[in-house]
Write an enzyme that holds these catalytic residues in place. Structure first.
Site, mmCIF file in Angstrom:
data_model
loop_
_atom_site.group_PDB
_atom_site.id
_atom_site.type_symbol
_atom_site.label_atom_id
_atom_site.label_comp_id
_atom_site.label_asym_id
_atom_site.label_seq_id
_atom_site.Cartn_x
_atom_site.Cartn_y
_atom_site.Cartn_z
ATOM 1 N N HIS A 162 -0.465 4.064 -0.053
ATOM 2 C CA HIS A 162 -1.271 4.860 0.882
ATOM 3 C C HIS A 162 -1.377 6.327 0.470
ATOM 4 C CE1 HIS A 162 -2.824 5.377 5.137
ATOM 5 N NE2 HIS A 162 -3.182 4.153 4.891
ATOM 6 N N HIS A 211 -12.293 -2.624 0.216
ATOM 7 C CA HIS A 211 -11.497 -2.053 1.311
ATOM 8 C C HIS A 211 -12.269 -2.245 2.614
ATOM 9 C CE1 HIS A 211 -10.296 1.741 3.619
ATOM 10 N NE2 HIS A 211 -9.104 1.217 3.343
ATOM 11 N N ASP A 255 0.848 -1.189 0.000
ATOM 12 C CA ASP A 255 0.000 0.000 0.000
ATOM 13 C C ASP A 255 0.888 1.245 0.000
ATOM 14 O OD1 ASP A 255 -2.009 1.819 0.241
ATOM 15 O OD2 ASP A 255 -2.954 0.902 2.008
ATOM 16 N N GLU A 282 -10.407 3.100 -2.256
ATOM 17 C CA GLU A 282 -10.935 3.402 -0.926
ATOM 18 C C GLU A 282 -11.311 4.873 -0.783
ATOM 19 O OE1 GLU A 282 -7.012 2.182 0.714
ATOM 20 O OE2 GLU A 282 -7.393 3.711 2.220
ATOM 21 N N GLU A 302 -1.171 -0.640 -4.086
ATOM 22 C CA GLU A 302 -2.421 0.069 -3.773
ATOM 23 C C GLU A 302 -2.187 1.573 -3.674
ATOM 24 O OE1 GLU A 302 -4.723 -1.846 -0.745
ATOM 25 O OE2 GLU A 302 -5.196 0.031 0.249
HETATM 26 MG MG LIG Z 1 -5.140 1.573 1.477
#
Ligand SMILES: [Mg+2]
Length: 382
Positions: free
Chosen positions: A185, A285, A183, A235, A209
């Site tokens: 992020h 998610h 991720d 997400e 991700e």
């Molecule tokens: Mg994430």
């Protein structure tokens, strides 16, 4: 049947539960929450929900459209999370009223079980080898971790080396016995993402991700053209209308709508079908609680392209309460080799410990996203 009452409960670690009552004595539960913005979503639930009293909760499609369209202004994390939780509660009521699990109302099972993965390593990736070993012993073979810590808009080769060394260490410890997603992020800028992805490619992560933030989605096709690693995102996208643009632009191989942020079951099973039309996989998610997880699983059970489910049992955020602490029928959430089997109870299939919820709501922590800063004092993406 008519809706009579909506009650919200903010609870540890950073969640909110919604109870919807009816004049038929059936109640349903939802989980409308946006992590770090629970109070805003709570206000939105009651603002939107005030129009629901007296409505038949079984008319889910009509209520969804009413909530979405009649506010004139629409979309975004707060409003769509509020709709998501209300929507989950409506499906729970409808399933209970008809005596069937929600996946039966959506056309029935498309698979016998759903594979899940587990988070390792925390906010700042550390102790990952030890975490993976512990989770392997629990039956998981697929994991997700943050790929790096703060990453400046233009960062050093040292920062890239540090991230790559961590991943190399994992592959050398476990070989191809495990799979892991990385991720980013939204911490990595477009200029750094290409370089980092290229260096990570030899270690074959299952996916990367949020390689860049959702608001930089125009970079997804450009990044995808330079790598064979599947890219994942979703997400921080809240409706079909946002996912439409990402699917149209291409580049994303795995969509990750959040069942508590993107309009609930009604919206996300449509997003899943849209993704299938583009040969894009689904991996909802879910770093949230039991109602959000159950909602994800119902969509996974019926969606051919769902390939894995995030779940937050034991995740680093769950301080004070974990997913199953609020659940009475814990046995239905038992993992078998990292898989969850379809629930048999009607509705969403979650029997909640209402006493605990009410008690916990008296002292709910106000969880906030951490504030990170770069070495020069500027704000960093967390
Ligand atoms: Mg994430």
């Amino acid at each position: 049947m008519k809706i009579t009452k909506l009650s919200t409960y903010r609870v540890a670690p950073r969640w909110m539960f919604l109870k919807m009552e009816t004049d038929a004595g059936i109640s349903g539960w939802g989980e409308p929450v946006l992590e770090g913005h629970a109070r805003s979503v709570e206000a939105a639930v009651h603002e939107l929900g005030s129009a629901l009293r007296g409505h038949d909760p079984r008319r889910i499609n009509d209520i969804w459209q009413m909530l979405y369209r009649t506010g004139f202004y629409r979309g975004g994390g707060v409003l769509m999370s509020a709709i998501a939780g209300i929507d989950q509660a409506l499906w729970d009521i409808k399933g209970k009223a008809l005596g069937v699990p929600v996946y039966q109302l959506l056309g029935g099972l498309a698979r016998d079980k759903v594979k899940t993965y587990s988070w390792v390593g925390g906010d700042r990736p550390a102790d990952i080898i030890r975490d993976i070993e512990a989770r392997l012993a629990q039956g998981f073979d697929t994991f997700k971790m943050n790929a790096c810590e703060e990453m400046a808009i233009i960062d050093s080769s040292r920062a890239i080396d540090k991230a790559v060394a961590k991943v190399a260490e994992i592959r050398s410890a476990f070989g191809n016995e495990i799979e892991f997603g990385l991720d980013f992020h939204g911490r990595v800028s477009a200029p750094m993402a290409g370089a980092l992805i290229r260096e990570l490619e030899p270690y074959r992560p299952l996916f990367i991700e949020e390689p860049v933030l959702a608001e930089q989605a125009e970079y997804y096709p450009r990044l995808a053209a330079k790598t064979s690693i599947p890219l994942a995102a979703g997400e921080r996208m809240y409706s079909r209308f946002e996912f439409k643009r990402v699917l149209q632009a291409g580049g994303i191989a795995i969509l990750q709508p959040d069942l508590s942020h993107a309009g609930g079951i009604t919206e996300c099973h449509k997003i899943a079908a849209m993704a299938e039309a583009w040969d894009v996989a689904l991996a909802p998610h879910c770093p949230l609680g039991p109602i959000a997880l159950a909602s994800c699983l119902h969509v996974d059970f019926i969606s051919w392209n769902a390939f894995i489910q995030e779940q937050s049992m034991g995740i680093h955020y769950n301080q004070g309460s974990d997913v199953l602490d609020y659940v009475l029928n814990k046995e239905d959430f038992q993992l078998d080799g990292g898989h969850i089997r379809p629930f048999v109870r009607p509705g969403l299939g979650v029997e909640l410990d209402e006493e605990r919820i009410v008690e916990q709501a008296k002292s709910a922590p106000d969880w906030r996203n951490p504030l990170w800063r770069h070495a020069d004092g500027s704000v960093a993406e967390w």
